[in-house]
Design a protein around this motif. Structure first.
Motif, PDB file in Angstrom:
ATOM      1  N   PRO A   1     -32.431 -10.281  -1.404  1.00  0.00           N
ATOM      2  CA  PRO A   1     -32.452  -9.349  -2.531  1.00  0.00           C
ATOM      3  C   PRO A   1     -32.577 -10.096  -3.855  1.00  0.00           C
ATOM      4  O   PRO A   1     -32.124 -11.237  -3.981  1.00  0.00           O
ATOM      5  N   PRO A   2     -33.159  -9.462  -4.850  1.00  0.00           N
ATOM      6  CA  PRO A   2     -33.271 -10.102  -6.167  1.00  0.00           C
ATOM      7  C   PRO A   2     -31.905 -10.268  -6.823  1.00  0.00           C
ATOM      8  O   PRO A   2     -30.947  -9.566  -6.503  1.00  0.00           O
ATOM      9  N   TYR A   3     -31.851 -11.194  -7.762  1.00  0.00           N
ATOM     10  CA  TYR A   3     -30.642 -11.427  -8.552  1.00  0.00           C
ATOM     11  C   TYR A   3     -31.041 -11.611 -10.010  1.00  0.00           C
ATOM     12  O   TYR A   3     -31.990 -12.325 -10.322  1.00  0.00           O
ATOM     13  N   ASN A   4     -30.323 -10.953 -10.890  1.00  0.00           N
ATOM     14  CA  ASN A   4     -30.517 -11.042 -12.345  1.00  0.00           C
ATOM     15  C   ASN A   4     -31.849 -10.478 -12.829  1.00  0.00           C
ATOM     16  O   ASN A   4     -32.295 -10.793 -13.939  1.00  0.00           O
ATOM     17  N   MET A   5     -32.478  -9.603 -12.023  1.00  0.00           N
ATOM     18  CA  MET A   5     -33.725  -8.982 -12.473  1.00  0.00           C
ATOM     19  C   MET A   5     -33.457  -7.936 -13.546  1.00  0.00           C
ATOM     20  O   MET A   5     -34.304  -7.665 -14.391  1.00  0.00           O
ATOM     21  N   GLY A   6     -32.266  -7.320 -13.505  1.00  0.00           N
ATOM     22  CA  GLY A   6     -31.900  -6.393 -14.573  1.00  0.00           C
ATOM     23  C   GLY A   6     -31.795  -7.117 -15.901  1.00  0.00           C
ATOM     24  O   GLY A   6     -32.235  -6.625 -16.941  1.00  0.00           O
ATOM     25  N   LYS A   7     -31.219  -8.313 -15.864  1.00  0.00           N
ATOM     26  CA  LYS A   7     -31.107  -9.123 -17.082  1.00  0.00           C
ATOM     27  C   LYS A   7     -32.488  -9.532 -17.576  1.00  0.00           C
ATOM     28  O   LYS A   7     -32.779  -9.431 -18.781  1.00  0.00           O
ATOM     29  N   LEU A   8     -33.344  -9.976 -16.658  1.00  0.00           N
ATOM     30  CA  LEU A   8     -34.673 -10.404 -17.060  1.00  0.00           C
ATOM     31  C   LEU A   8     -35.450  -9.250 -17.686  1.00  0.00           C
ATOM     32  O   LEU A   8     -36.103  -9.428 -18.727  1.00  0.00           O
ATOM     33  N   PHE A   9     -35.377  -8.066 -17.078  1.00  0.00           N
ATOM     34  CA  PHE A   9     -36.089  -6.920 -17.652  1.00  0.00           C
ATOM     35  C   PHE A   9     -35.528  -6.558 -19.025  1.00  0.00           C
ATOM     36  O   PHE A   9     -36.283  -6.247 -19.951  1.00  0.00           O
ATOM     37  N   ALA A  10     -34.201  -6.585 -19.171  1.00  0.00           N
ATOM     38  CA  ALA A  10     -33.580  -6.272 -20.459  1.00  0.00           C
ATOM     39  C   ALA A  10     -34.047  -7.247 -21.532  1.00  0.00           C
ATOM     40  O   ALA A  10     -34.312  -6.843 -22.676  1.00  0.00           O
ATOM     41  N   TYR A  11     -34.175  -8.527 -21.180  1.00  0.00           N
ATOM     42  CA  TYR A  11     -34.646  -9.527 -22.134  1.00  0.00           C
ATOM     43  C   TYR A  11     -36.120  -9.310 -22.475  1.00  0.00           C
ATOM     44  O   TYR A  11     -36.540  -9.499 -23.618  1.00  0.00           O
ATOM     45  N   ILE A  12     -36.921  -8.934 -21.473  1.00  0.00           N
ATOM     46  CA  ILE A  12     -38.325  -8.641 -21.737  1.00  0.00           C
ATOM     47  C   ILE A  12     -38.441  -7.484 -22.727  1.00  0.00           C
ATOM     48  O   ILE A  12     -39.226  -7.538 -23.681  1.00  0.00           O
ATOM     49  N   LEU A  13     -37.638  -6.459 -22.512  1.00  0.00           N
ATOM     50  CA  LEU A  13     -37.669  -5.294 -23.393  1.00  0.00           C
ATOM     51  C   LEU A  13     -37.306  -5.686 -24.827  1.00  0.00           C
ATOM     52  O   LEU A  13     -37.906  -5.200 -25.789  1.00  0.00           O
ATOM     53  N   ARG A  14     -36.345  -6.581 -24.981  1.00  0.00           N
ATOM     54  CA  ARG A  14     -35.945  -7.041 -26.318  1.00  0.00           C
ATOM     55  C   ARG A  14     -37.080  -7.768 -27.029  1.00  0.00           C
ATOM     56  O   ARG A  14     -37.241  -7.669 -28.241  1.00  0.00           O
ATOM     57  N   HIS A  15     -37.848  -8.531 -26.255  1.00  0.00           N
ATOM     58  CA  HIS A  15     -38.875  -9.381 -26.861  1.00  0.00           C
ATOM     59  C   HIS A  15     -40.169  -8.632 -27.138  1.00  0.00           C
ATOM     60  O   HIS A  15     -41.009  -9.119 -27.906  1.00  0.00           O
ATOM     61  N   VAL A  16     -40.356  -7.484 -26.506  1.00  0.00           N
ATOM     62  CA  VAL A  16     -41.531  -6.663 -26.790  1.00  0.00           C
ATOM     63  C   VAL A  16     -41.286  -5.903 -28.093  1.00  0.00           C
ATOM     64  O   VAL A  16     -40.156  -5.525 -28.405  1.00  0.00           O
ATOM     65  N   LYS A  17     -42.329  -5.679 -28.855  1.00  0.00           N
ATOM     66  CA  LYS A  17     -42.198  -4.918 -30.097  1.00  0.00           C
ATOM     67  C   LYS A  17     -41.474  -3.609 -29.831  1.00  0.00           C
ATOM     68  O   LYS A  17     -41.716  -2.937 -28.829  1.00  0.00           O
ATOM     69  N   ALA A  18     -40.612  -3.215 -30.764  1.00  0.00           N
ATOM     70  CA  ALA A  18     -39.853  -1.978 -30.592  1.00  0.00           C
ATOM     71  C   ALA A  18     -40.773  -0.791 -30.352  1.00  0.00           C
ATOM     72  O   ALA A  18     -40.455   0.104 -29.561  1.00  0.00           O
ATOM     73  N   SER A  19     -41.910  -0.795 -30.999  1.00  0.00           N
ATOM     74  CA  SER A  19     -42.836   0.339 -30.892  1.00  0.00           C
ATOM     75  C   SER A  19     -43.466   0.483 -29.511  1.00  0.00           C
ATOM     76  O   SER A  19     -44.094   1.505 -29.214  1.00  0.00           O
ATOM     77  N   LYS A  20     -43.292  -0.520 -28.634  1.00  0.00           N
ATOM     78  CA  LYS A  20     -43.932  -0.481 -27.317  1.00  0.00           C
ATOM     79  C   LYS A  20     -42.934  -0.408 -26.163  1.00  0.00           C
ATOM     80  O   LYS A  20     -43.325  -0.392 -25.000  1.00  0.00           O
ATOM     81  N   ARG A  21     -41.639  -0.350 -26.475  1.00  0.00           N
ATOM     82  CA  ARG A  21     -40.631  -0.417 -25.413  1.00  0.00           C
ATOM     83  C   ARG A  21     -40.602   0.831 -24.555  1.00  0.00           C
ATOM     84  O   ARG A  21     -40.438   0.749 -23.333  1.00  0.00           O
ATOM     85  N   VAL A  22     -40.732   2.000 -25.168  1.00  0.00           N
ATOM     86  CA  VAL A  22     -40.749   3.238 -24.390  1.00  0.00           C
ATOM     87  C   VAL A  22     -41.924   3.223 -23.423  1.00  0.00           C
ATOM     88  O   VAL A  22     -41.796   3.568 -22.244  1.00  0.00           O
ATOM     89  N   ALA A  23     -43.083   2.796 -23.902  1.00  0.00           N
ATOM     90  CA  ALA A  23     -44.283   2.754 -23.066  1.00  0.00           C
ATOM     91  C   ALA A  23     -44.090   1.835 -21.867  1.00  0.00           C
ATOM     92  O   ALA A  23     -44.564   2.129 -20.763  1.00  0.00           O
ATOM     93  N   LEU A  24     -43.378   0.727 -22.052  1.00  0.00           N
ATOM     94  CA  LEU A  24     -43.169  -0.221 -20.959  1.00  0.00           C
ATOM     95  C   LEU A  24     -42.339   0.388 -19.831  1.00  0.00           C
ATOM     96  O   LEU A  24     -42.511   0.027 -18.663  1.00  0.00           O
TER      97      LEU A  24
END
Length: 319
Positions: A227-250
């Motif tokens: 099973p994966p580990y820390n993928m929730g953390k990785l996704f949360a960090y990706i969301l932070r680094h993407v422009k705010a205007s594009k987070r909903v779309a992601l």
């Protein structure tokens, strides 16, 4: 079939859409967000052969739903392109495949990072560099980051995120708790040291402070499964680094299997992190007068209760 071949096969297995008739309620939520729910998000993923890029993509996003293609430009044929709904993933080889290949890969990455969209804005919203956590020889990966990616990003280094994959194998499989799917204290300490070492090497070479996340993308081959580990953390960090205007779309392209994000470290509440990131996206869009759809009222006059309900729905996709 190797682990990498298996995940590549999954990524190329289907071209079904995740929206429309298959998910009518979800589709209606994204429609309510108007342009915020439909903006394109472009992510470049790169790393050395065997680092686990394919398994990372497969765990993060609905990769088996992706349409797979190649850029028509012969100068970028080494970069594979995966088309999701709002998300476009560019999968580039890293360095370490020979001098001629390295020169070609470096040039292709630089060209992609300097490419602009039809509005004249930089095309790539985020660069995710995947490192092999089981390897002690990461010289070519640091060369890629320090000498290719960061110089090409210039003042936009906030678009860079480094992931250390295969955290479960960082000490050759020792000190990994398979029952709870998490590192035991000796491995946890080793991983944190590796993160600090990675940050330090990048900073000493470039002067930049880069965020680094350790994780295990996991795999499934027949009866064997990790099973994966820390993928929730990785996704949360990706969301932070993407422009705010594009987070909903992601969020439209997040892997719907919540089990992918079940096991994480306890550094922070990643569900709450995702909620805050999405709320920033909605409120920033309203302040800038983005067309949010009639459900939210006139642009810039969004209904707080409606926005809260919508963000809550999207957070529910995460966990």
């Amino acid at each position: 079939m190797t682990r990498n071949q298996h995940t590549q096969a999954q990524m190329q297995g289907s071209e079904q859409s995740m929206t429309g008739a298959n998910h009518p309620r979800e589709h209606s939520w994204f429609c309510m967000f108007g342009e915020l729910g439909n903006r394109p998000v472009n992510i470049l993923v790169t790393g050395a052969t065997g680092c686990g890029k394919s398994s990372t993509i497969n765990a993060l996003f609905a990769a088996d739903k992706a349409k797979v293609g190649q850029s028509p430009d012969p100068e970028t044929m080494a970069i594979e392109q995966y088309q999701f709904n709002n998300l476009v993933l560019f999968d580039s080889p890293g360095l370490g495949d020979g001098r001629e290949s390295d020169i070609r890969h470096a040039r292709n990455i630089i060209n992609k990072l300097e490419e602009c969209d039809e509005n004249g804005e930089l095309l790539i919203d985020l660069v995710l560099v995947v490192l092999d956590g089981s390897s002690r020889d990461l010289g070519t990966s640091f060369e890629l980051i320090n000498e290719v990616i960061i110089p090409a990003l210039g003042e936009h280094t906030d678009r860079l995120l480094v992931g250390i994959n295969q955290a479960d194998m960082a000490m050759k499989g020792r000190h990994w708790d398979p029952v709870n799917n998490q590192p035991q204290p000796p491995l946890e300490a080793f991983l944190r040291d590796k993160i600090q070492s990675t940050k330090r090497r990048i900073n000493e070479a470039t002067g930049e402070d880069v965020e680094v996340v350790h994780y295990a993308a996991g795999y499934k081959e027949g009866d064997e499964q990790q099973p994966p580990y820390n993928m929730g953390k990785l996704f949360a960090y990706i969301l932070r680094h993407v422009k705010a205007s594009k987070r909903v779309a992601l969020m439209r392209d997040i892997n719907r299997d919540k089990a992918m994000r079940k096991h994480n470290d306890s550094d922070e509440d990643y569900r709450e992190s995702v909620r805050k990131s999405l709320w920033e996206s909605v409120t920033e869009g309203a302040e800038k007068g983005a067309e949010l759809g009639s459900y939210f009222g006139a642009p810039g006059k969004m209904l707080g209760a409606a926005a809260g309900a919508a963000v809550g729905f999207f957070v529910g996709l995460f966990s």
